[in-house]
Motif scaffolding. Structure first.
Motif, PDB file in Angstrom:
ATOM      1  N   LYS A 184       1.242  11.280   8.235  1.00 51.41           N
ATOM      2  CA  LYS A 184       0.055  11.163   7.392  1.00 51.41           C
ATOM      3  C   LYS A 184      -1.211  11.073   8.246  1.00 51.41           C
ATOM      4  O   LYS A 184      -1.153  10.991   9.472  1.00 51.41           O
ATOM      5  CB  LYS A 184       0.162   9.917   6.505  1.00 51.41           C
ATOM      6  N   HIS A 185      -2.354  11.085   7.549  1.00 53.39           N
ATOM      7  CA  HIS A 185      -3.646  10.851   8.201  1.00 53.39           C
ATOM      8  C   HIS A 185      -4.397   9.784   7.421  1.00 53.39           C
ATOM      9  O   HIS A 185      -5.626   9.800   7.342  1.00 53.39           O
ATOM     10  CB  HIS A 185      -4.460  12.141   8.248  1.00 53.39           C
ATOM     11  N   GLU A 186      -3.636   8.850   6.868  1.00 55.93           N
ATOM     12  CA  GLU A 186      -4.169   7.848   5.950  1.00 55.93           C
ATOM     13  C   GLU A 186      -5.251   6.977   6.574  1.00 55.93           C
ATOM     14  O   GLU A 186      -6.239   6.615   5.920  1.00 55.93           O
ATOM     15  CB  GLU A 186      -3.017   6.978   5.443  1.00 55.93           C
ATOM     16  N   PHE A 187      -5.075   6.628   7.833  1.00 57.04           N
ATOM     17  CA  PHE A 187      -5.968   5.652   8.453  1.00 57.04           C
ATOM     18  C   PHE A 187      -6.987   6.275   9.406  1.00 57.04           C
ATOM     19  O   PHE A 187      -7.799   5.564   9.985  1.00 57.04           O
ATOM     20  CB  PHE A 187      -5.152   4.595   9.205  1.00 57.04           C
ATOM     21  N   LYS A 188      -6.921   7.604   9.564  1.00 58.82           N
ATOM     22  CA  LYS A 188      -7.829   8.274  10.490  1.00 58.82           C
ATOM     23  C   LYS A 188      -9.270   8.104  10.024  1.00 58.82           C
ATOM     24  O   LYS A 188      -9.582   8.223   8.845  1.00 58.82           O
ATOM     25  CB  LYS A 188      -7.480   9.753  10.587  1.00 58.82           C
TER      26      LYS A 188
ATOM     27  N   SER B  73       4.143   0.347  14.278  1.00 56.71           N
ATOM     28  CA  SER B  73       3.808   0.596  12.867  1.00 56.71           C
ATOM     29  C   SER B  73       4.337  -0.468  11.913  1.00 56.71           C
ATOM     30  O   SER B  73       3.737  -0.699  10.854  1.00 56.71           O
ATOM     31  CB  SER B  73       4.325   1.969  12.435  1.00 56.71           C
TER      32      SER B  73
ATOM     33  N   ASP C  62       2.980  -2.498   7.804  1.00 54.39           N
ATOM     34  CA  ASP C  62       3.670  -2.734   6.531  1.00 54.39           C
ATOM     35  C   ASP C  62       3.770  -4.220   6.228  1.00 54.39           C
ATOM     36  O   ASP C  62       3.584  -4.640   5.076  1.00 54.39           O
ATOM     37  CB  ASP C  62       5.072  -2.111   6.564  1.00 54.39           C
TER      38      ASP C  62
ATOM     39  N   HIS D 156       1.586   4.322  12.668  1.00 51.94           N
ATOM     40  CA  HIS D 156       2.006   4.416  11.270  1.00 51.94           C
ATOM     41  C   HIS D 156       1.764   5.820  10.731  1.00 51.94           C
ATOM     42  O   HIS D 156       2.646   6.409  10.072  1.00 51.94           O
ATOM     43  CB  HIS D 156       1.244   3.386  10.429  1.00 51.94           C
ATOM     44  N   ASP D 157       0.605   6.382  11.013  1.00 50.77           N
ATOM     45  CA  ASP D 157       0.315   7.743  10.557  1.00 50.77           C
ATOM     46  C   ASP D 157       1.255   8.762  11.188  1.00 50.77           C
ATOM     47  O   ASP D 157       1.770   9.664  10.513  1.00 50.77           O
ATOM     48  CB  ASP D 157      -1.141   8.102  10.892  1.00 50.77           C
TER      49      ASP D 157
END
Length: 382
Positions: A327-331, A370, A374, A321-322
């Motif tokens: 993105k790096h939303e879940f890192k 990913s 969602d 997903h990232d």
């Protein structure tokens, strides 16, 4: 009024009296040594062959053979296989398990070991006619409580086979006292978006048109949600979706068998199966005032919400997903650098496929992992 079971002879599994002959055919097949060495790597092939020839019931075939096949699959290709929600079901009950479908064989096959280990009777299993490609597959499948589902044909034939299938499923659950496994849609989910086909809901009810609520409630529908850390046949699925953008995808000869073998042998990491809350009469009454098409659609959406809520996300889902959305939303919270490096190494193998738009193929591949993120976001806090 009991149905004359002979009307289902064209699709039903084998009965006990048909097992001895089937066992001899399996034991005499040229591929038997290969099957034996997989299920029983430490046993002499001739000893296994003799044991197979001695089997005389469906139960004994599952207990003496299929149990070990499934155990070997778990042992050799999974880091773990965990289960949740089964404690909410009654081992003496009979259910219609409607599952998201990721692997041609494993989704239903390993379920049987789970049921047996928790004191449940094993279920009957739908089996696409397209997979019945050889006498060996037919004998193993029908001895393992699989029944045939016809696909394709003209509209008249399709409707007739749908009615026949619906009547058999109802007969199996309400009269034979069996549970049944069926996928939520025709074919595997290839893009990671697990969606119940409302046509499946229509099919369930077509054998009891006079009462649409009871038609579904008496089947004791239990949604199943299975998740794989490493999606089986992910490259094959991505390529099929890529090619399907511009032309109708036509399966190559032997492709289904290749998918079965790939699913069995490929590394799947952590696998989780959730028995989601059963679809109750009270659930269905909420849609009682809706006409047939809308009723089926809303029940399908309810199934989807429960399957998505039961899905067990892994670091791979969050990594994909990232990457897909830059993105790096879940890192940090959802995955480590080491886990991302491992996924990137897996992703790099896409480069061996010579396609005109590699970035499109990569986006499709990332979507397989990913999209469940969602879907889960829509139904629960993750």
């Amino acid at each position: 009024m009991m149905i004359d079971e002979t009307i289902f002879d064209d699709i039903r599994p084998y009965r006990d009296e048909e097992i001895p002959a089937a066992m001899h055919r399996i034991a005499d097949n040229d591929l038997f040594p290969l099957l034996s060495s997989f299920a029983f790597p430490d046993r002499n092939v001739e000893d296994v062959r003799a044991e197979v020839r001695s089997i005389s019931t469906v139960y004994d075939f599952q207990k003496q053979m299929m149990w070990y096949v499934n155990e070997q699959i778990v042992k050799r290709s999974m880091s773990s296989y965990t289960v949740s929600g089964i404690e909410n079901l009654d081992p003496s009950g009979h259910y219609l398990f409607v599952s998201n479908h990721r692997d041609i064989m494993l989704d239903a096959s390993v379920l049987q070991n789970v049921l047996h280990a928790h004191g449940f009777q094993t279920s009957e299993i739908t089996f696409g006619a397209n997979l019945m490609s050889s006498s060996l597959v037919i004998d193993i499948g029908k001895s393992n409580k699989m029944f045939k589902v016809e696909r394709g044909g003209n509209m008249k034939d399709f409707y007739k086979s749908s009615v026949h299938l619906s009547e058999y499923i109802r007969h199996a659950i309400t009269e034979k006292g069996e549970s049944v496994w069926i996928a939520q849609r025709n074919g595997r989910t290839k893009d990671g978006n697990d969606a119940t086909d409302q046509g499946i809901i229509k099919m369930f009810g077509i054998s009891k048109r006079e009462d649409k609520i009871k038609a579904l409630s008496e089947l004791n529908i239990v949604p199943l949600s299975i998740s794989y850390e490493w999606e089986t046949c992910d490259y094959m699925k991505a390529l099929e979706l890529y090619q399907s953008r511009s032309e109708k995808y036509v399966k190559k000869r032997g492709e289904d068998l290749s998918s079965i073998l790939s699913g069995i042998t490929s590394f799947k990491g952590d696998v989780h199966l959730t028995f989601c809350p059963m679809i109750t009469e009270q659930d269905l009454m909420a849609y009682d005032s809706l006409p047939g098409i809308e009723y089926n659609r809303e029940v399908a959406k309810l199934m989807d919400r429960r399957i998505h809520a039961g899905y067990r996300l892994t670091p791979n889902n969050f990594i994909a997903h990232d990457i897909r959305f830059g993105k790096h939303e879940f890192k940090g919270d959802r995955y480590t650098d080491e886990q991302k490096d491992r996924f990137l190494h897996h992703l790099k193998k896409l480069e061996k496929y010579d396609v005109d738009e590699p970035e499109v193929l990569m986006d499709i591949f990332l979507g397989i992992y990913s999209n469940p993120v969602d879907n889960c976001f829509e139904v629960k806090e993750i």
